[in-house]
Enzyme design. Sequence first.
Site, PDB file in Angstrom:
ATOM      1  N   GLY A  32     -17.428   6.121   7.951  1.00  0.00           N
ATOM      2  CA  GLY A  32     -18.125   5.463   6.858  1.00  0.00           C
ATOM      3  C   GLY A  32     -18.947   6.389   5.985  1.00  0.00           C
ATOM      4  O   GLY A  32     -18.720   7.601   5.898  1.00  0.00           O
ATOM      5  N   ASP A  33     -19.959   5.798   5.337  1.00  0.00           N
ATOM      6  CA  ASP A  33     -20.722   6.513   4.319  1.00  0.00           C
ATOM      7  C   ASP A  33     -21.558   7.661   4.871  1.00  0.00           C
ATOM      8  O   ASP A  33     -22.050   8.483   4.104  1.00  0.00           O
ATOM      9  CB  ASP A  33     -21.650   5.538   3.587  1.00  0.00           C
ATOM     10  CG  ASP A  33     -20.884   4.477   2.811  1.00  0.00           C
ATOM     11  OD1 ASP A  33     -19.644   4.601   2.716  1.00  0.00           O
ATOM     12  OD2 ASP A  33     -21.514   3.530   2.304  1.00  0.00           O
TER      13      ASP A  33
ATOM     14  N   LYS B  44       8.464   0.391 -21.427  1.00  0.00           N
ATOM     15  CA  LYS B  44       7.927   1.722 -21.123  1.00  0.00           C
ATOM     16  C   LYS B  44       6.452   1.515 -20.785  1.00  0.00           C
ATOM     17  O   LYS B  44       5.619   1.352 -21.679  1.00  0.00           O
ATOM     18  CB  LYS B  44       8.103   2.667 -22.316  1.00  0.00           C
ATOM     19  CG  LYS B  44       9.547   3.044 -22.574  1.00  0.00           C
ATOM     20  CD  LYS B  44       9.681   4.087 -23.672  1.00  0.00           C
ATOM     21  CE  LYS B  44       9.443   3.463 -25.043  1.00  0.00           C
ATOM     22  NZ  LYS B  44       9.770   4.417 -26.147  1.00  0.00           N
TER      23      LYS B  44
ATOM     24  N   ARG C  16      -8.138  -5.231  19.482  1.00  0.00           N
ATOM     25  CA  ARG C  16      -6.699  -5.497  19.335  1.00  0.00           C
ATOM     26  C   ARG C  16      -5.862  -4.502  20.129  1.00  0.00           C
ATOM     27  O   ARG C  16      -4.785  -4.837  20.625  1.00  0.00           O
ATOM     28  CB  ARG C  16      -6.302  -5.456  17.852  1.00  0.00           C
ATOM     29  CG  ARG C  16      -6.860  -6.602  17.025  1.00  0.00           C
ATOM     30  CD  ARG C  16      -6.166  -6.704  15.677  1.00  0.00           C
ATOM     31  NE  ARG C  16      -6.357  -5.514  14.849  1.00  0.00           N
ATOM     32  CZ  ARG C  16      -7.359  -5.342  13.995  1.00  0.00           C
ATOM     33  NH1 ARG C  16      -8.296  -6.269  13.880  1.00  0.00           N
ATOM     34  NH2 ARG C  16      -7.437  -4.239  13.266  1.00  0.00           N
TER      35      ARG C  16
ATOM     36  N   THR D 202     -16.723  13.776  16.096  1.00  0.00           N
ATOM     37  CA  THR D 202     -17.808  14.689  15.755  1.00  0.00           C
ATOM     38  C   THR D 202     -17.696  15.963  16.582  1.00  0.00           C
ATOM     39  O   THR D 202     -16.702  16.178  17.280  1.00  0.00           O
ATOM     40  CB  THR D 202     -19.169  14.020  16.003  1.00  0.00           C
ATOM     41  OG1 THR D 202     -19.352  13.864  17.420  1.00  0.00           O
ATOM     42  CG2 THR D 202     -19.265  12.659  15.325  1.00  0.00           C
TER      43      THR D 202
ATOM     44  N   ALA E 129     -17.576   9.206  14.356  1.00  0.00           N
ATOM     45  CA  ALA E 129     -18.405   8.715  13.255  1.00  0.00           C
ATOM     46  C   ALA E 129     -17.506   8.339  12.079  1.00  0.00           C
ATOM     47  O   ALA E 129     -16.473   8.986  11.841  1.00  0.00           O
ATOM     48  CB  ALA E 129     -19.443   9.753  12.834  1.00  0.00           C
TER      49      ALA E 129
ATOM     50  N   TYR F 137       8.449  -5.379 -15.368  1.00  0.00           N
ATOM     51  CA  TYR F 137       8.332  -5.643 -16.802  1.00  0.00           C
ATOM     52  C   TYR F 137       8.769  -7.060 -17.132  1.00  0.00           C
ATOM     53  O   TYR F 137       9.864  -7.498 -16.774  1.00  0.00           O
ATOM     54  CB  TYR F 137       9.159  -4.658 -17.630  1.00  0.00           C
ATOM     55  CG  TYR F 137       9.380  -5.149 -19.045  1.00  0.00           C
ATOM     56  CD1 TYR F 137       8.280  -5.413 -19.865  1.00  0.00           C
ATOM     57  CD2 TYR F 137      10.656  -5.405 -19.542  1.00  0.00           C
ATOM     58  CE1 TYR F 137       8.456  -5.914 -21.153  1.00  0.00           C
ATOM     59  CE2 TYR F 137      10.839  -5.885 -20.828  1.00  0.00           C
ATOM     60  CZ  TYR F 137       9.739  -6.144 -21.626  1.00  0.00           C
ATOM     61  OH  TYR F 137       9.907  -6.647 -22.892  1.00  0.00           O
TER      62      TYR F 137
ATOM     63  N   CYS G 238     -20.357  -5.144  -1.140  1.00  0.00           N
ATOM     64  CA  CYS G 238     -19.901  -4.944  -2.515  1.00  0.00           C
ATOM     65  C   CYS G 238     -20.057  -6.203  -3.365  1.00  0.00           C
ATOM     66  O   CYS G 238     -19.981  -6.138  -4.588  1.00  0.00           O
ATOM     67  CB  CYS G 238     -18.442  -4.500  -2.527  1.00  0.00           C
ATOM     68  SG  CYS G 238     -18.158  -2.888  -1.739  1.00  0.00           S
TER      69      CYS G 238
ATOM     70  N   PRO H  97     -16.896  15.619  21.708  1.00  0.00           N
ATOM     71  CA  PRO H  97     -15.582  14.975  21.820  1.00  0.00           C
ATOM     72  C   PRO H  97     -15.633  13.495  22.183  1.00  0.00           C
ATOM     73  O   PRO H  97     -14.633  12.783  21.993  1.00  0.00           O
ATOM     74  CB  PRO H  97     -14.876  15.791  22.913  1.00  0.00           C
ATOM     75  CG  PRO H  97     -15.978  16.450  23.679  1.00  0.00           C
ATOM     76  CD  PRO H  97     -17.062  16.709  22.686  1.00  0.00           C
TER      77      PRO H  97
END
Length: 552
Positions: free
Chosen positions: A287-288, A438, A22, A278, A285, A430, A43, A281
């Site tokens: 994610g997990d 509240k 993009r 990292t 990296a 509300y 997930c 240069p």
Amino acid sequence: MTRILIVGGVAGGASAAARARRMDEHAEIILFERGEFISFANCGLPYHIGGDIPSRDALLLQTPLSFKRRFNVEVRVFNEVVAIDRAARTVRVRDLARGEEYEERYDKLLLSPGAAPIRPPLPGIDTAGVYTLRNIPDMDRILAALTQAPPRHVTVVGGGFIGLEMMEALHQRGLSVTQLELSDQVMAPVDREMAAMLHERIREAGIDLRLRTGLNAIEAQPEGAAHRLLLQLGEGATLETDLLILAIGVKPETLLAAQAGLELGPRGGIKVDAAMRTSDPDIFAVGDAVEEVDFVTGDAALIPLAGPANRQGRIAADNMLGRAESYKKTQGTAICKVFDLAVASTGLNEKRLKQLGMAYEKVYVHPGSHAGYYPGAHPVSLKLLFAPDGRILGAQAVGKDGIDKRIDVLAVAQRAGMTVFDLQDLELTYAPPFGSAKDVINMAGFVASNHLKGDSPICHVSDVLALRPDQQVLDVRNPAELERLGAIPGAINIPLDELRGRLDELPKDKEFIVSCQVGLRGHVASRMLQQHGFRVKNLSGGFKTWLMATAE
């Protein structure tokens, strides 16, 4: 023209590839994935196993063909990047289908290898019938095992997100399930008293939940045995089962980065800066596999969540193309479904605050998810952790309805630098079907602010368990409530509506710990007693929190 190579898909890699296209229509982008699938809803895997998501295809978000058509990204599945030559700026790729290796040059390289399920070196860990769940092939293998030779009993090891979701999925399939957890609670991001509600619900559903129970070894049973596996547990106990799901956590996949000489952080993940760059240069990296910065402490942290991975992929793509974007730390905001309950958290929990030696205060509230006079309201049990100056440090909530909304609001408040005093002034939606005038968030702000201002000092269950001789618990509920629900041992009972006329029954040399059901009447009683010269503290969250904190 910039040449970008991306190692790994799913949340981080696929997001980075789409964002890069993009931002630069002319960049050359190649994504390598050692498996078959580049973008899938990992997930959602337990929910397909349990039948909540009927269609397997619904989990496949993009295919190599669809990604090429929409984003003009070349996707090479079954291609594993096995080495990085940083000096030459090339990677060596193994075509797993053909058994051949080749090299590709890069201008910028993005690593998104993810994290692998932990498989501890236990005796029998490779026995048939032992599974982990990370990707579509793992899911397919579990489903095949469940359908081709249906088990009667399944054991899930671990009480985190995947462990809880798999426990429920297998239960929904009509199987007998045992869940083993080495610690004294499931769902480690919340504190034990909050997890107590989950323990009760899990056991209520018929799950054999065993806390403080570790797995020591796995043995295959002989032909003709009642069950296929024999598990050796702690303290000499054994358990027969037919199928074993390991869900004891994940570890970052860093081998490729480490072999390339990239710096790893103190927690064992790939070290990156705020630009997701990292120690090289030209290599990024996400994610997990990466170490993030904890929002509250500023320390390195491993927080394997999809939301941060997606945002990191976007930021890395921008920076590979010359922008200067930065990742704004991770709060660890997360939620999990446990039958008809939801449990969610953001920021630090009390266990972690104690480990760090940080000064903190806490309050508990248990209001309804919406106006009590409108049908269908359920309690929201909320724990708010904050600094002595009112800064929000973390929050946890458990309940049937409105849990996500409250934790999301608190996550935004924390990120915005708001204090508990600001929570009093939040103007939230509300109408009787949706909330209260509240809101739960406002109530937590009121209680925390009253405590910090000294208007209504609070105490906690730990204080009640260590009462001094000059302290006395005063329960201001109605006698019928005590008979029906129970009471704190040693408490005296004067109902709130009678208290003003019975003050002469209370000795002035005692400090009173006031308790009601959830803390509201206790606050009213505390204010009354304070203004009549008594020393007093209100038990935060009342008798309900007492039950949560003292549950086995």
